[in-house]
Write a protein that holds these residues in place. Structure first.
Motif: not given
Length: 198
Positions: A111, A113, A117-118, A154, A156, A188, A190
């Motif tokens: 990912t 981060p 938004t990731w 995706a 967060e 966090t 996601v």
């Protein structure tokens, strides 16, 4: 075989077998500071599984954030999304991840981060030590961008303080159209929606 020969043979066997056994024990996942974890689900007849290392918060102050904040995982930099070897996702049928097609197979999962938004990367390179390779006591980073099979965005979100998760966790939560792959660590969260491809 004489008695003396038997003693020599036993000593040589012990000298070879004991170090091998000790080495194998040291590599056992249950003895790692960040043990291995697995989450899995079925989507119809498709099997979906993620295997990953599960780090703890321990005494670290900032997990996700800027380099200046001393964060363990720096915003804007690609992360192995776990500990030890690269995380891996397996799907036994073609699926839609975030609405985009991912063919059946096994992929390294990483990912990037960022606040809000990731990016979630599914890559064809397997057997990675984090985001590279380790040989002869030397770590060599690998440029993974050319072998990304799919990258999705995706959202967060932040968990309430009383829902803080001390150890990185992946789970699959069923939805009306399939399942969300949910990553949680500290505060966090996601979510990545996964559904069967038609």
């Amino acid at each position: 075989m004489s008695f003396g020969s038997k003693i020599v043979l036993a000593a040589v066997t012990a000298a070879v077998v004991v170090p091998l056994a000790a080495s194998a024990q040291d590599l056992h996942p249950s003895r790692r500071p960040s043990p291995m974890g697995m989450a899995r689900t079925m989507l119809g007849d498709a099997y979906v599984r993620v295997v990953y290392g599960r780090p703890y918060k321990r005494d670290r102050k900032t997990i996700f954030g800027t380099k200046e904040s001393g964060a363990v995982v720096v915003y804007g930099e690609r992360w192995r999304t776990g500990a030890n070897e690269a995380s891996e996702l397996t799907v036994t049928r073609d699926v839609l991840v975030g609405g985009q097609k991912l063919p059946a197979g096994t992929y390294s999962l990483s990912t990037t981060p960022a606040p809000g938004t990731w990016k979630v990367h599914f890559n064809s390179k397997l057997g990675l030590d984090g985001l590279g390779t380790f040989a002869n006591n030397t770590f060599t980073p690998v440029d993974l961008a050319p072998t990304d099979v799919l990258t999705v965005s995706a959202p967060e979100t932040q968990l309430p303080e009383d829902k803080e998760v001390d150890q990185l966790t992946f789970e699959f939560e069923k939805t009306g159209g399939g399942a969300d792959m949910v990553l949680r660590w500290i505060r966090t969260e996601v979510r990545v929606p996964i559904a069967l491809a038609k």
